[in-house]
Scaffold this active site. Structure first.
Site, PDB file in Angstrom:
ATOM      1  N   LYS A 195       0.869  -0.839  -0.070  1.00 17.68           N
ATOM      2  CA  LYS A 195       0.313   0.246  -0.192  1.00 17.68           C
ATOM      3  C   LYS A 195       0.999   1.598  -0.070  1.00 17.68           C
ATOM      4  CE  LYS A 195      -1.837   2.696   2.583  1.00 17.68           C
ATOM      5  NZ  LYS A 195      -1.797   3.500   2.218  1.00 17.68           N
ATOM      6  N   THR A 250       6.481   7.142  13.600  1.00 17.06           N
ATOM      7  CA  THR A 250       6.079   6.638  14.944  1.00 17.06           C
ATOM      8  C   THR A 250       4.849   6.381  14.997  1.00 17.06           C
ATOM      9  OG1 THR A 250       8.440   7.489  15.594  1.00 17.06           O
ATOM     10  CG2 THR A 250       7.261   6.319  17.983  1.00 17.06           C
ATOM     11  N   GLU A 270       9.999   0.586  10.438  1.00 23.92           N
ATOM     12  CA  GLU A 270      11.237   1.707  10.543  1.00 23.92           C
ATOM     13  C   GLU A 270      10.471   3.187  11.085  1.00 23.92           C
ATOM     14  OE1 GLU A 270      13.375   4.787   9.196  1.00 23.92           O
ATOM     15  OE2 GLU A 270      13.293   3.531   6.951  1.00 23.92           O
ATOM     16  N   CYS A 305      14.082   9.970   6.866  1.00 26.95           N
ATOM     17  CA  CYS A 305      13.810   9.813   8.168  1.00 26.95           C
ATOM     18  C   CYS A 305      15.371   9.262   8.689  1.00 26.95           C
ATOM     19  CB  CYS A 305      13.032   8.104   8.578  1.00 26.95           C
ATOM     20  SG  CYS A 305      13.962   7.423   7.554  1.00 26.95           S
ATOM     21  N   GLU A 402       9.945  14.825  15.746  1.00 25.24           N
ATOM     22  CA  GLU A 402      10.576  14.648  14.246  1.00 25.24           C
ATOM     23  C   GLU A 402       9.577  16.379  13.559  1.00 25.24           C
ATOM     24  OE1 GLU A 402       9.287  11.553  12.416  1.00 25.24           O
ATOM     25  OE2 GLU A 402      11.331  11.717  10.964  1.00 25.24           O
TER      26      GLU A 402
HETATM   27  P1  ADP Z   1       2.523  10.700   6.770  1.00 30.54           P
HETATM   28  O1  ADP Z   1       1.117  11.257   8.009  1.00 30.54           O
HETATM   29  O2  ADP Z   1       2.982  11.990   6.965  1.00 30.54           O
HETATM   30  O3  ADP Z   1       1.782  10.184   5.909  1.00 30.54           O
HETATM   31  P2  ADP Z   1       2.304   8.061   8.306  1.00 30.54           P
HETATM   32  O4  ADP Z   1       2.927   7.466   8.709  1.00 30.54           O
HETATM   33  O5  ADP Z   1       0.988   8.599   8.728  1.00 30.54           O
HETATM   34  O6  ADP Z   1       2.191   9.795   7.688  1.00 30.54           O
HETATM   35  O7  ADP Z   1       1.385   7.514   7.062  1.00 30.54           O
HETATM   36  C1  ADP Z   1       2.938   6.490   6.147  1.00 30.54           C
HETATM   37  C2  ADP Z   1       2.036   5.677   5.259  1.00 30.54           C
HETATM   38  O8  ADP Z   1       1.183   4.820   6.753  1.00 30.54           O
HETATM   39  C3  ADP Z   1       1.426   5.244   4.526  1.00 30.54           C
HETATM   40  O9  ADP Z   1       0.864   4.634   3.271  1.00 30.54           O
HETATM   41  C4  ADP Z   1      -0.561   5.772   5.124  1.00 30.54           C
HETATM   42  O10 ADP Z   1      -1.440   5.456   4.266  1.00 30.54           O
HETATM   43  C5  ADP Z   1      -0.071   4.472   6.019  1.00 30.54           C
HETATM   44  N1  ADP Z   1      -1.325   4.682   7.058  1.00 30.54           N
HETATM   45  C6  ADP Z   1      -1.718   5.700   8.331  1.00 30.54           C
HETATM   46  N2  ADP Z   1      -2.442   5.317   8.884  1.00 30.54           N
HETATM   47  C7  ADP Z   1      -2.345   3.599   9.364  1.00 30.54           C
HETATM   48  C8  ADP Z   1      -2.998   3.003   9.266  1.00 30.54           C
HETATM   49  N3  ADP Z   1      -3.814   3.260  10.383  1.00 30.54           N
HETATM   50  N4  ADP Z   1      -2.926   1.665   9.299  1.00 30.54           N
HETATM   51  C9  ADP Z   1      -2.318   1.788   7.960  1.00 30.54           C
HETATM   52  N5  ADP Z   1      -1.614   2.214   7.512  1.00 30.54           N
HETATM   53  C10 ADP Z   1      -1.986   3.424   7.928  1.00 30.54           C
END
Ligand code: ADP
Length: 498
Positions: A195, A250, A270, A305, A402
């Site tokens: 995804k 995180t 990570e 990161c 961060e």
């Molecule tokens: P940002 O908010 O900067 O996009 P995230 O760490 O939230 O950073 O997002 C990184 C990835 O995690 C993206 O692909 C996002 O769609 C996915 N993501 C965000 N929330 C969830 C969740 N609750 N479960 C699974 N994947 C998630």
């Protein structure tokens, strides 16, 4: 802006981009879509399906079918699996221009960085792990317990592919971080549902096309498009996933870890960083140090990161090094990623730029001195100046949290002990850099730093051959390198009594 490649022009004509499963692009079960926006122009470049629970289930079923014992993928010899990964690396390089242009369009980064970090990094990672397919081995083990009835035995371990892998990736390096997960998982013989981030879902769709051309059997590599709270959450909670591998914040990592644990699904995470750079006062070329520290935070708009976002500078050289860093920051030319003369592009989205600006405002109101940058620029596009603060208080939000943007905070220190105490005073521990010519000081510092990656006299640059991962709340496990492959294998212990 250069002319887009014919392949890319064709790709961008697709009215709604949809999921990739069982070897083909399939339309979504849901009618919901979301736009992908070019951060340099604020224009919509594509519409993308938002995957529902049913879409996620279909993708997992496709991956599960491709993982069955009699499937072409499971029956394939490791050498042949390696050939497909190697071929994919070659296809990535052949299509470098199209892939890099697409990364720049969806993410905003400089085209030259998209070519080297994203596309080049992905090709190198697939090639590195292509070689590992034939090197996944168990061990023979002599046991301590005697076998009953005076019998003898032969005990050994087998390393088997773990199963269907859910890979959830962020937007900062849409292709290379995807490859950090896909390449070792596929090398181990797993199948994958990926995804991508909702900000940058497009370039991996081209990658899927190339994977098919490289000979990847249907269902081995699937993509489900969508957001985190619907699509990502459905994927991590799916009972047929054997491993969740995630790169991102995180905060999200904790949510994903808890969700995976409901099914006792394995995880590797990570996560965020607030990585320190320590600059000692020995006779070193301080202008070169300032260049290195600036590159460590401003590359990719600070959306890295392992970015060195806190710099601790020995008090004797603090003013000089800070002035040199500001000079570097002020030299940076900000512009569209397609502009060959630009050094820094826009941030990925309006909401992300607002979040970074909020931290800048908070830094000012908390009493840090803003010594360079700090302002949005241009009417169109999510541009922000490289920003440098100076502070003495290690408790400020801009030092502890961060920011994931082009914001550096400089703090003076007295001696090695003081520098290490400040550097380690963080809940995160992803990376660190040390700047000195004194080898004993460097080694003492390396050994005491609570960080998963330490570079000396260079900003941190990831490499497929070198493990990457964090101490403390920066993650669980390591990816890349030899150890990266073990994320995707499970051990079977066997004892044959005869
Ligand atoms: P940002 O908010 O900067 O996009 P995230 O760490 O939230 O950073 O997002 C990184 C990835 O995690 C993206 O692909 C996002 O769609 C996915 N993501 C965000 N929330 C969830 C969740 N609750 N479960 C699974 N994947 C998630």
């Amino acid at each position: 802006m250069p002319e887009l490649t014919p392949l890319l022009q064709d790709f961008l004509k697709t009215p709604v981009h949809s999921h990739f499963m069982d070897g083909d692009f399939v339309s979504s079960n849901s009618d919901e879509t979301f736009p992908v926006i070019n951060p340099a122009t604020e224009e919509i470049i594509a519409q993308v399906s938002l995957g529902s629970m049913e879409d996620v289930d279909k993708a997992v079923v496709s991956a599960k079918k491709a993982f069955q014992h009699d499937s072409p993928w499971r029956k394939m010899l490791p050498d042949d699996r390696g050939k497909i990964l190697y071929k994919l690396a070659e296809k990535i390089e052949e299509n470098k221009e199209s892939l890099a242009q697409l990364v720049t369009l969806e993410n905003g980064k400089l085209l030259r960085d998209a070519k080297s970090s994203d596309v080049g990094g992905a090709a190198k990672t697939f090639r590195y792990y292509a070689g590992w397919c034939t090197k996944i081995e168990g061990e023979t083990i002599d046991l301590s317990q005697p076998q009953k009835g005076g019998k003898q035995n032969f005990a050994f371990t087998r390393r088997e592919p773990i199963g269907v892998v859910a890979a959830i990736v962020p937007w900062n390096f849409p292709l290379s971080v995807a490859s950090w997960k896909l390449a070792p998982a596929l090398a181990a013989g797993c199948t994958v549902v990926l995804k991508p981030s909702e900000e940058t879902p497009l370039s991996v769709l081209l990658l899927a096309q190339l994977a098919m051309e490289a000979g990847m059997p249907s269902g081995v590599f699937n993509i489900v498009l969508g957001d985190g709270k619907t699509t990502g959450a459905a994927l991590t909670a799916h009972p047929h996933i054997s491993k969740v591998t995630f790169t991102g914040s995180t905060h999200t990592g904790k949510i994903i870890g808890k969700s995976a644990m409901d099914n006792v699904t394995g995880i590797s995470l990570e996560l965020g960083g607030k990585s320190p750079a320590i600059v000692y006062d020995d006779p070193i070329d301080f202008s070169a140090v300032a260049k290195g520290v600036a590159a460590g935070i401003f590359r990719n708009q600070g959306q890295v990161c392992v970015a060195g976002s806190r710099v601790y500078i020995h008090k004797k050289v603090f003013d000089k090094v800070l002035a040199d860093i500001c000079h570097e920051a002020e030299k940076i030319k900000i512009g569209n990623g397609f502009d060959e003369t630009a050094d820094m592009g826009p941030l990925v989205s309006a909401s992300h730029r607002d979040k970074v600006c909020h931290y800048i405002d908070q830094g000012i109101s908390d009493g840090a001195s803003l010594v360079s940058g700090g302002r949005k620029i241009y009417d169109k596009g999510y541009y922000l100046q490289p920003t440098v603060f100076s502070a003495t208080d290690n408790e400020l939000a801009i030092i502890r949290e961060e920011i994931f943007g082009p914001v550096l905070v400089a703090v003076p220190f007295d001696d090695l002990k003081h520098a290490i105490q400040k550097a380690n005073d963080s809940k995160l521990g992803l990376a660190a850099t040390v700047w000195t010519k004194d080898i004993s000081k460097a080694i003492k510092t390396i050994n005491r730093l609570e960080a998963g990656v330490v570079y000396v006299n260079s900003p941190v640059r990831s490499d497929p051959n070198l493990p990457l991962g964090g101490y403390k709340q920066s993650g669980i496990g390591r990816e890349l390198g030899k150890t990266g492959i073990y994320n995707y294998t499970t051990l079977k212990s066997v004892n044959i009594v005869y």
